[in-house]
Design an enzyme around this catalytic site. Structure first.
Site, PDB file in Angstrom:
ATOM      1  N   ASP A 179      35.494  46.483  34.284  1.00  0.00           N
ATOM      2  CA  ASP A 179      36.705  45.836  34.808  1.00  0.00           C
ATOM      3  C   ASP A 179      36.374  44.465  35.380  1.00  0.00           C
ATOM      4  O   ASP A 179      35.500  44.342  36.236  1.00  0.00           O
ATOM      5  CB  ASP A 179      37.337  46.698  35.898  1.00  0.00           C
ATOM      6  CG  ASP A 179      37.724  48.073  35.406  1.00  0.00           C
ATOM      7  OD1 ASP A 179      38.862  48.233  34.966  1.00  0.00           O
ATOM      8  OD2 ASP A 179      36.863  48.981  35.449  1.00  0.00           O
ATOM      9  N   ASP A 230      29.168  45.206  33.221  1.00  0.00           N
ATOM     10  CA  ASP A 230      30.244  45.749  34.032  1.00  0.00           C
ATOM     11  C   ASP A 230      31.475  45.860  33.126  1.00  0.00           C
ATOM     12  O   ASP A 230      31.518  45.254  32.046  1.00  0.00           O
ATOM     13  CB  ASP A 230      30.505  44.807  35.211  1.00  0.00           C
ATOM     14  CG  ASP A 230      31.676  45.233  36.060  1.00  0.00           C
ATOM     15  OD1 ASP A 230      31.718  46.404  36.481  1.00  0.00           O
ATOM     16  OD2 ASP A 230      32.576  44.397  36.275  1.00  0.00           O
ATOM     17  N   ASP A 269      31.018  40.527  37.200  1.00  0.00           N
ATOM     18  CA  ASP A 269      31.933  39.556  37.811  1.00  0.00           C
ATOM     19  C   ASP A 269      31.945  39.621  39.327  1.00  0.00           C
ATOM     20  O   ASP A 269      32.750  38.931  39.959  1.00  0.00           O
ATOM     21  CB  ASP A 269      33.364  39.790  37.311  1.00  0.00           C
ATOM     22  CG  ASP A 269      33.990  41.045  37.903  1.00  0.00           C
ATOM     23  OD1 ASP A 269      33.332  42.103  37.859  1.00  0.00           O
ATOM     24  OD2 ASP A 269      35.117  40.965  38.406  1.00  0.00           O
TER      25      ASP A 269
END
Length: 221
Positions: free
Chosen positions: A11, A9, A173
Protein backbone atom coordinates in the site's frame (compact mmCIF):
# COMPACT_ATOMS: atom_id res chain seq x y z
CA UNK A 1 23.89 -1.40 -6.41
CA UNK A 2 24.74 -5.13 -6.75
CA UNK A 3 21.07 -6.05 -6.42
CA UNK A 4 20.01 -9.67 -6.91
CA UNK A 5 16.46 -9.48 -5.44
CA UNK A 6 13.79 -6.91 -4.60
CA UNK A 7 11.31 -6.61 -1.74
CA UNK A 8 8.35 -4.27 -2.05
CA UNK A 9 5.93 -2.66 0.34
CA UNK A 10 2.36 -2.85 -0.97
CA UNK A 11 0.00 0.00 0.00
CA UNK A 12 1.40 3.36 -1.04
CA UNK A 13 4.22 1.75 -3.02
CA UNK A 14 2.74 -0.64 -5.58
CA UNK A 15 -0.93 0.26 -5.23
CA UNK A 16 -3.07 3.19 -4.22
CA UNK A 17 -5.59 1.48 -1.97
CA UNK A 18 -6.62 4.39 0.19
CA UNK A 19 -10.13 4.80 -1.26
CA UNK A 20 -11.04 1.18 -0.50
CA UNK A 21 -9.43 1.38 2.94
CA UNK A 22 -11.28 4.61 3.67
CA UNK A 23 -14.55 3.18 2.41
CA UNK A 24 -14.25 0.15 4.70
CA UNK A 25 -13.09 2.28 7.63
CA UNK A 26 -15.97 4.69 7.24
CA UNK A 27 -18.51 1.88 6.88
CA UNK A 28 -17.16 0.44 10.15
CA UNK A 29 -17.43 3.88 11.77
CA UNK A 30 -20.99 4.24 10.48
CA UNK A 31 -21.90 0.83 11.91
CA UNK A 32 -20.77 2.17 15.28
CA UNK A 33 -22.59 5.49 14.90
CA UNK A 34 -19.51 7.57 14.09
CA UNK A 35 -19.17 10.27 11.45
CA UNK A 36 -17.26 9.83 8.21
CA UNK A 37 -13.57 10.74 7.91
CA UNK A 38 -11.85 12.09 4.81
CA UNK A 39 -9.67 9.77 2.74
CA UNK A 40 -6.66 11.93 3.58
CA UNK A 41 -7.37 11.51 7.28
CA UNK A 42 -7.60 7.73 6.92
CA UNK A 43 -4.38 7.76 4.87
CA UNK A 44 -2.57 9.38 7.79
CA UNK A 45 -3.44 6.31 9.88
CA UNK A 46 -2.09 3.73 7.39
CA UNK A 47 1.21 1.87 7.74
CA UNK A 48 1.20 -0.19 10.93
CA UNK A 49 -1.33 -2.88 10.04
CA UNK A 50 -5.08 -3.30 10.23
CA UNK A 51 -5.42 -3.33 14.02
CA UNK A 52 -3.60 -0.03 14.35
CA UNK A 53 -5.61 1.42 11.49
CA UNK A 54 -8.90 0.45 13.12
CA UNK A 55 -7.84 1.82 16.52
CA UNK A 56 -6.79 5.12 14.97
CA UNK A 57 -9.84 5.37 12.73
CA UNK A 58 -12.25 4.76 15.61
CA UNK A 59 -10.49 7.29 17.85
CA UNK A 60 -9.65 9.67 14.98
CA UNK A 61 -6.18 9.89 16.50
CA UNK A 62 -2.69 8.84 15.40
CA UNK A 63 -1.80 8.02 19.00
CA UNK A 64 -4.55 5.44 19.49
CA UNK A 65 -3.47 1.84 20.06
CA UNK A 66 -5.38 -1.39 19.62
CA UNK A 67 -5.93 -2.84 23.09
CA UNK A 68 -8.91 -5.09 22.41
CA UNK A 69 -11.67 -2.98 23.87
CA UNK A 70 -15.21 -4.06 23.02
CA UNK A 71 -15.57 -1.17 20.59
CA UNK A 72 -12.26 -1.97 18.88
CA UNK A 73 -13.15 -5.65 18.53
CA UNK A 74 -16.49 -4.73 17.00
CA UNK A 75 -14.82 -2.16 14.76
CA UNK A 76 -12.24 -4.72 13.65
CA UNK A 77 -14.95 -7.23 12.78
CA UNK A 78 -16.88 -4.62 10.81
CA UNK A 79 -13.75 -3.37 9.03
CA UNK A 80 -12.72 -6.93 8.10
CA UNK A 81 -16.16 -7.59 6.65
CA UNK A 82 -16.36 -4.38 4.63
CA UNK A 83 -12.77 -4.40 3.38
CA UNK A 84 -12.71 -8.06 2.37
CA UNK A 85 -15.92 -7.49 0.39
CA UNK A 86 -14.32 -4.66 -1.59
CA UNK A 87 -10.55 -5.05 -1.73
CA UNK A 88 -10.15 -3.77 -5.26
CA UNK A 89 -13.19 -1.61 -6.05
CA UNK A 90 -11.06 1.51 -6.45
CA UNK A 91 -7.56 0.19 -5.72
CA UNK A 92 -5.19 0.62 -8.64
CA UNK A 93 -1.51 0.34 -9.46
CA UNK A 94 0.58 3.48 -9.46
CA UNK A 95 1.93 4.43 -12.90
CA UNK A 96 4.40 1.95 -14.44
CA UNK A 97 4.15 -0.54 -11.57
CA UNK A 98 2.55 -3.36 -13.55
CA UNK A 99 4.95 -3.02 -16.45
CA UNK A 100 8.01 -2.88 -14.20
CA UNK A 101 6.94 -5.85 -12.08
CA UNK A 102 6.28 -7.87 -15.22
CA UNK A 103 9.69 -6.95 -16.63
CA UNK A 104 11.47 -7.93 -13.40
CA UNK A 105 9.56 -11.21 -13.23
CA UNK A 106 10.32 -12.02 -16.86
CA UNK A 107 14.01 -11.40 -16.28
CA UNK A 108 14.03 -13.83 -13.37
CA UNK A 109 14.58 -11.31 -10.56
CA UNK A 110 13.49 -12.87 -7.23
CA UNK A 111 10.69 -10.69 -5.85
CA UNK A 112 9.05 -10.41 -2.44
CA UNK A 113 6.20 -8.49 -0.87
CA UNK A 114 6.99 -7.26 2.64
CA UNK A 115 3.94 -5.46 4.00
CA UNK A 116 2.28 -4.71 7.31
CA UNK A 117 -1.09 -5.49 5.72
CA UNK A 118 -2.53 -8.74 7.16
CA UNK A 119 -2.26 -11.86 5.03
CA UNK A 120 -6.07 -12.21 4.91
CA UNK A 121 -6.12 -9.07 2.75
CA UNK A 122 -2.69 -9.20 1.09
CA UNK A 123 -2.96 -12.48 -0.80
CA UNK A 124 -6.54 -11.98 -2.06
CA UNK A 125 -5.69 -8.44 -3.19
CA UNK A 126 -2.62 -9.59 -5.12
CA UNK A 127 -4.73 -12.30 -6.74
CA UNK A 128 -7.49 -9.86 -7.67
CA UNK A 129 -4.92 -7.51 -9.19
CA UNK A 130 -3.36 -10.35 -11.20
CA UNK A 131 0.20 -10.14 -9.86
CA UNK A 132 0.26 -12.83 -7.17
CA UNK A 133 2.37 -15.14 -9.33
CA UNK A 134 5.05 -12.46 -9.77
CA UNK A 135 6.19 -12.86 -6.17
CA UNK A 136 8.32 -15.68 -4.82
CA UNK A 137 7.75 -14.72 -1.17
CA UNK A 138 4.97 -12.83 0.60
CA UNK A 139 5.59 -11.61 4.14
CA UNK A 140 2.45 -10.02 5.53
CA UNK A 141 1.95 -8.08 8.73
CA UNK A 142 0.89 -11.18 10.65
CA UNK A 143 3.24 -13.71 9.01
CA UNK A 144 5.80 -13.31 11.80
CA UNK A 145 5.73 -12.22 15.45
CA UNK A 146 7.15 -8.82 14.45
CA UNK A 147 6.40 -6.52 11.52
CA UNK A 148 8.14 -3.48 10.03
CA UNK A 149 9.97 -1.42 11.29
CA UNK A 150 11.52 -4.54 12.83
CA UNK A 151 14.11 -6.21 10.56
CA UNK A 152 12.66 -9.73 10.86
CA UNK A 153 10.29 -9.55 7.86
CA UNK A 154 13.16 -8.56 5.55
CA UNK A 155 15.47 -11.12 7.11
CA UNK A 156 12.86 -13.80 6.52
CA UNK A 157 12.28 -12.68 2.93
CA UNK A 158 16.01 -12.80 2.13
CA UNK A 159 16.30 -16.23 3.71
CA UNK A 160 13.41 -17.56 1.66
CA UNK A 161 14.80 -15.99 -1.53
CA UNK A 162 18.27 -17.37 -0.73
CA UNK A 163 19.98 -14.01 -1.15
CA UNK A 164 22.16 -11.87 1.06
CA UNK A 165 20.42 -9.00 2.81
CA UNK A 166 22.96 -6.56 1.38
CA UNK A 167 21.95 -7.68 -2.12
CA UNK A 168 18.17 -7.33 -1.61
CA UNK A 169 16.67 -3.93 -2.35
CA UNK A 170 13.72 -2.76 -0.24
CA UNK A 171 11.32 -0.35 -1.95
CA UNK A 172 8.72 1.45 0.15
CA UNK A 173 6.95 4.70 0.88
CA UNK A 174 7.23 5.12 4.64
CA UNK A 175 9.55 5.52 7.58
CA UNK A 176 8.74 1.95 8.62
CA UNK A 177 10.17 0.66 5.33
CA UNK A 178 13.37 2.65 5.68
CA UNK A 179 13.86 1.73 9.35
CA UNK A 180 13.29 -1.96 8.62
CA UNK A 181 15.78 -1.91 5.76
CA UNK A 182 18.40 -0.11 7.80
CA UNK A 183 17.95 -2.53 10.71
CA UNK A 184 18.24 -5.52 8.37
CA UNK A 185 21.17 -4.16 6.38
CA UNK A 186 19.30 -3.82 3.08
CA UNK A 187 19.68 -1.00 0.58
CA UNK A 188 16.44 0.97 0.38
CA UNK A 189 14.71 3.19 -2.15
CA UNK A 190 11.73 5.33 -1.19
CA UNK A 191 8.93 6.38 -3.52
CA UNK A 192 7.76 9.97 -3.23
CA UNK A 193 4.15 9.41 -4.31
CA UNK A 194 2.91 7.19 -1.48
CA UNK A 195 1.37 7.77 1.94
CA UNK A 196 4.56 8.58 3.84
CA UNK A 197 5.42 12.13 4.84
CA UNK A 198 8.78 13.94 4.65
CA UNK A 199 10.09 11.01 2.64
CA UNK A 200 13.02 12.99 1.23
CA UNK A 201 14.45 13.47 4.74
CA UNK A 202 14.19 9.89 6.05
CA UNK A 203 17.56 8.67 4.85
CA UNK A 204 16.78 6.28 2.02
CA UNK A 205 19.60 5.54 -0.42
CA UNK A 206 17.51 7.20 -3.12
CA UNK A 207 14.04 8.63 -3.68
CA UNK A 208 12.20 7.95 -6.94
CA UNK A 209 9.15 9.75 -8.28
CA UNK A 210 7.92 7.09 -10.69
CA UNK A 211 8.17 3.34 -10.24
CA UNK A 212 9.99 2.58 -13.49
CA UNK A 213 12.92 4.73 -12.30
CA UNK A 214 13.94 1.52 -10.51
CA UNK A 215 15.44 0.41 -13.82
CA UNK A 216 18.26 2.93 -13.38
CA UNK A 217 19.21 1.49 -9.99
CA UNK A 218 18.93 -2.13 -11.09
CA UNK A 219 20.96 -1.53 -14.27
CA UNK A 220 18.18 -2.98 -16.42
CA UNK A 221 18.01 -0.37 -19.17
Amino acid sequence: MPITACAFDLDGTLVDSIHDLARAANLARADLGLAELSSDRVASFVGDGAASLVARVLADSNSAEYTGTAMQVEGMDRFNEHYRAGLSIATQFYPKVQETLHMLHERGMPLAIVTNKPERFTIPLLRELGVFEHFDVIVAGDSLPKKKPAPEPLQFAALQLKVELADMLMVGDSENDILAARAAGCPVIAVSYGYGSNIESLGADAVIHRFDELRDYLDLN
